[in-house]
Design a protein around this motif. Sequence first.
Motif, PDB file in Angstrom:
ATOM      1  N   GLN A  97      55.979  33.241  41.438  1.00 32.10           N
ATOM      2  CA  GLN A  97      55.314  34.590  41.119  1.00 32.10           C
ATOM      3  C   GLN A  97      55.959  35.318  40.111  1.00 32.10           C
ATOM      4  O   GLN A  97      55.406  35.715  39.260  1.00 32.10           O
ATOM      5  CB  GLN A  97      54.912  34.778  42.663  1.00 32.10           C
ATOM      6  CG  GLN A  97      53.991  36.279  42.970  1.00 32.10           C
ATOM      7  CD  GLN A  97      52.657  35.688  42.340  1.00 32.10           C
ATOM      8  OE1 GLN A  97      52.387  35.606  42.468  1.00 32.10           O
ATOM      9  NE2 GLN A  97      52.142  36.969  41.481  1.00 32.10           N
ATOM     10  N   THR A 109      44.761  36.082  33.144  1.00 33.28           N
ATOM     11  CA  THR A 109      44.265  35.834  34.359  1.00 33.28           C
ATOM     12  C   THR A 109      42.979  35.158  34.300  1.00 33.28           C
ATOM     13  O   THR A 109      42.598  33.930  34.592  1.00 33.28           O
ATOM     14  CB  THR A 109      44.195  36.790  35.801  1.00 33.28           C
ATOM     15  OG1 THR A 109      45.014  37.794  36.149  1.00 33.28           O
ATOM     16  CG2 THR A 109      43.198  36.106  37.078  1.00 33.28           C
ATOM     17  N   GLU A 143      44.337  48.275  36.046  1.00 34.05           N
ATOM     18  CA  GLU A 143      44.929  47.171  35.495  1.00 34.05           C
ATOM     19  C   GLU A 143      45.014  46.958  33.968  1.00 34.05           C
ATOM     20  O   GLU A 143      44.349  47.859  33.376  1.00 34.05           O
ATOM     21  CB  GLU A 143      44.278  46.159  35.878  1.00 34.05           C
ATOM     22  CG  GLU A 143      43.530  45.945  37.044  1.00 34.05           C
ATOM     23  CD  GLU A 143      45.001  45.509  38.184  1.00 34.05           C
ATOM     24  OE1 GLU A 143      45.416  45.248  37.345  1.00 34.05           O
ATOM     25  OE2 GLU A 143      45.193  46.005  39.514  1.00 34.05           O
ATOM     26  N   ALA A 176      47.033  35.723  41.248  1.00 31.42           N
ATOM     27  CA  ALA A 176      46.662  36.562  40.305  1.00 31.42           C
ATOM     28  C   ALA A 176      44.725  36.722  40.671  1.00 31.42           C
ATOM     29  O   ALA A 176      43.708  37.335  40.669  1.00 31.42           O
ATOM     30  CB  ALA A 176      47.184  36.908  39.289  1.00 31.42           C
ATOM     31  N   ARG A 197      43.214  37.586  43.222  1.00 32.44           N
ATOM     32  CA  ARG A 197      43.798  39.690  43.948  1.00 32.44           C
ATOM     33  C   ARG A 197      42.111  39.850  42.772  1.00 32.44           C
ATOM     34  O   ARG A 197      41.652  40.692  43.515  1.00 32.44           O
ATOM     35  CB  ARG A 197      44.676  39.425  43.529  1.00 32.44           C
ATOM     36  CG  ARG A 197      46.051  39.582  43.678  1.00 32.44           C
ATOM     37  CD  ARG A 197      47.436  40.795  43.713  1.00 32.44           C
ATOM     38  NE  ARG A 197      47.320  40.051  42.565  1.00 32.44           N
ATOM     39  CZ  ARG A 197      48.263  39.718  41.558  1.00 32.44           C
ATOM     40  NH1 ARG A 197      49.129  38.722  42.974  1.00 32.44           N
ATOM     41  NH2 ARG A 197      48.803  39.496  41.112  1.00 32.44           N
ATOM     42  N   TRP A 225      54.505  34.465  37.202  1.00 31.85           N
ATOM     43  CA  TRP A 225      53.008  34.327  36.895  1.00 31.85           C
ATOM     44  C   TRP A 225      53.538  35.609  36.434  1.00 31.85           C
ATOM     45  O   TRP A 225      53.209  36.192  35.014  1.00 31.85           O
ATOM     46  CB  TRP A 225      52.996  34.146  37.895  1.00 31.85           C
ATOM     47  CG  TRP A 225      51.674  34.534  37.069  1.00 31.85           C
ATOM     48  CD1 TRP A 225      50.788  35.595  37.892  1.00 31.85           C
ATOM     49  CD2 TRP A 225      50.556  33.896  36.428  1.00 31.85           C
ATOM     50  NE1 TRP A 225      49.131  35.683  36.968  1.00 31.85           N
ATOM     51  CE2 TRP A 225      49.025  34.928  35.736  1.00 31.85           C
ATOM     52  CE3 TRP A 225      50.526  32.455  35.178  1.00 31.85           C
ATOM     53  CZ2 TRP A 225      48.241  34.443  35.572  1.00 31.85           C
ATOM     54  CZ3 TRP A 225      49.806  32.554  34.341  1.00 31.85           C
ATOM     55  CH2 TRP A 225      48.323  33.514  34.552  1.00 31.85           C
ATOM     56  N   GLU A 226      54.327  37.005  36.893  1.00 31.38           N
ATOM     57  CA  GLU A 226      54.427  38.306  36.701  1.00 31.38           C
ATOM     58  C   GLU A 226      55.214  37.851  35.435  1.00 31.38           C
ATOM     59  O   GLU A 226      55.020  39.095  34.489  1.00 31.38           O
ATOM     60  CB  GLU A 226      55.137  39.083  37.663  1.00 31.38           C
ATOM     61  CG  GLU A 226      54.157  38.680  38.984  1.00 31.38           C
ATOM     62  CD  GLU A 226      54.980  39.994  39.924  1.00 31.38           C
ATOM     63  OE1 GLU A 226      56.032  39.643  40.198  1.00 31.38           O
ATOM     64  OE2 GLU A 226      55.091  39.885  41.408  1.00 31.38           O
ATOM     65  N   ALA A 231      47.113  41.456  31.322  1.00 32.73           N
ATOM     66  CA  ALA A 231      46.962  40.924  32.173  1.00 32.73           C
ATOM     67  C   ALA A 231      46.083  40.178  32.825  1.00 32.73           C
ATOM     68  O   ALA A 231      45.934  39.138  33.047  1.00 32.73           O
ATOM     69  CB  ALA A 231      47.997  41.840  33.836  1.00 32.73           C
ATOM     70  N   SER A 243      53.282  37.024  33.015  1.00 33.32           N
ATOM     71  CA  SER A 243      51.502  38.405  32.107  1.00 33.32           C
ATOM     72  C   SER A 243      52.409  39.475  31.515  1.00 33.32           C
ATOM     73  O   SER A 243      51.418  39.879  30.924  1.00 33.32           O
ATOM     74  CB  SER A 243      50.805  38.654  33.624  1.00 33.32           C
ATOM     75  OG  SER A 243      50.323  39.366  33.645  1.00 33.32           O
TER      76      SER A 243
END
Length: 581
Positions: A185, A118, A110, A308, A311, A188-189, A114, A192
């Motif tokens: 989504q 989160t 990761e 996120a 996840r 947010w992506e 990011a 991030s």
Amino acid sequence: MLIHRRLLALTASVRGWLALLVILGLLIAATFIGQGVLTAWVIRLIFAGESWQAAAPLMLAILALVIVRAALQWFEGVGAKMMAVAIKERLRTRLYAHLLDLGVGYLVRERTGAVQSTLVDGVQHLEGYLTRYIPQCFVALIAPVPIIAFLYLVDPLIAIVVVACMALIPIAPAAYSRLLGRYGQSHWEAYSALNARFLDALQGMITLKAFNASERHGRQLNEEAWRLYRATMLQLMISLVGTGFIGLLTGAGTSAAIGVGSVTLAGGAATMADLLLILLLVGECFRPLLLLDRYWHIGYLGIAASNAIHRLLDAQPEVRSPASAIRAIPGVTRPAVRFQHVFFGYNAGERPALVDLSFSIDPGERVALVGRSGAGKSTVVALLLRFFDPQRGIITLDGRDLREYDLESLRRMVAVVSQDTYLFYGTIADNLRLARPGATQAELEAAAQAANIHAFITGLPQGYETIVGERGMRLSGGERQRIAIARALLKDAPILILDEATSSVDAANEALIQDALERLTAGRTTLIIAHRLSTVVHADRIIVLEAGRVVESGTHDELTTYQGTYAQLVAAQASSFSLHE
């Protein structure tokens, strides 16, 4: 009303605050209803020709309701903030603890930015949904009930019209929630990704400047910013369609109620004052739902970020302590280490790093691992610290499988001086006490003297209280390395790993530090990772790795006599050294 079960579960520890916010919301709604009724009563008195003295007590009551509502709203705001602080503190603690459990394996896959988004922004965005939207759901369900019951007594048809319109309002978010969820989504992506790239730019500022690449990286940041802008606008467009639909239903419900009331008024079954009361009460029916829609938009970023968060919470650690873990090795101060037919590959074994690797380090022995870059030396260290587990084979510590040990106890037995020394923002003393939190000043100084860094530290204006900056950037590479050596000395663990421990040390201090390392390794089970072969000449045994396999093993004299891979590496380094001279 869209209540996500997993997000609602986050309020489990603060249900008292949630109940309080619902009660406060109902009391605030009651003040609006009371104000509407009193206002209709005042107007009725005016229509009846009463004097202002007759209406004065009612107007004072309205003023009192306004003051009470202001106080309730203040308490509601404070309560919402208290609930938010409690939820965010618990959730961030839970996420951080889980991230520590996930360990290095998760962070390899990761992006740091990011993960940071989160833990910081994602949790922050939950506040609106958890402390505003969810309590308002209960208020929106309960507050209109007495009003509708009263309207039903006045005129059943008006009540039916209002209920029909109110029932359609929650359908709007449900109808576009999937579409809004997809765009949310994406938003947010994009957010991030921008944060991750910006963090990359800050951490790599020196490299960007050195390669004159800051402008090119800035263009990439600009592209990410535009991507976020487009995602935000798309989400806003979908969201505003829903808001318009709810406004339409609210207006339609109010207009229909007034229309029915007007027909009743024309038939003589109601007065103008009754119609005004109906108008005010119908407005109060829709007020909690309008607030609910407003809070939905405030809290929707939290819903997008929750994916996120979940996840991260759902991710499983690659390594974990067993239920019946061994927590210590009583009486063992010089444990033996064994690698037995170990196979390990990154990306679930797709990229082999170690192949059928077998070697041992006897109690108190100093073993060096050497080889070209990519031979698997650093992977051996990662496996010994149980950042990963081998796909095949076994690693034992004092005859027991590493997987039988408690992770914290295992790592407490190992001191590491790595090639890339990391110092945290804080003082030199803080960084040394990572190894032993309760160390005294005298112990810090003794370790620093052994690492040949004490004189440098005491020469600084603040001495051991000097701030080293982020990642220790206020110090040179050699100074950071010697502090890391002092930290390992302070830990005094039975197993020592020296991963290029002198890579950043200048020639003038290398001999002194080698003396310190000689004292440090004495009597300890030591694994030395080295590219500079001059640092492993006096190792008890040298193991040569090539493509994850052991190709040679022996002392320096034995291996140079053998004229194999090790001798070639020694000759190549000697030639390189001569050229640099």
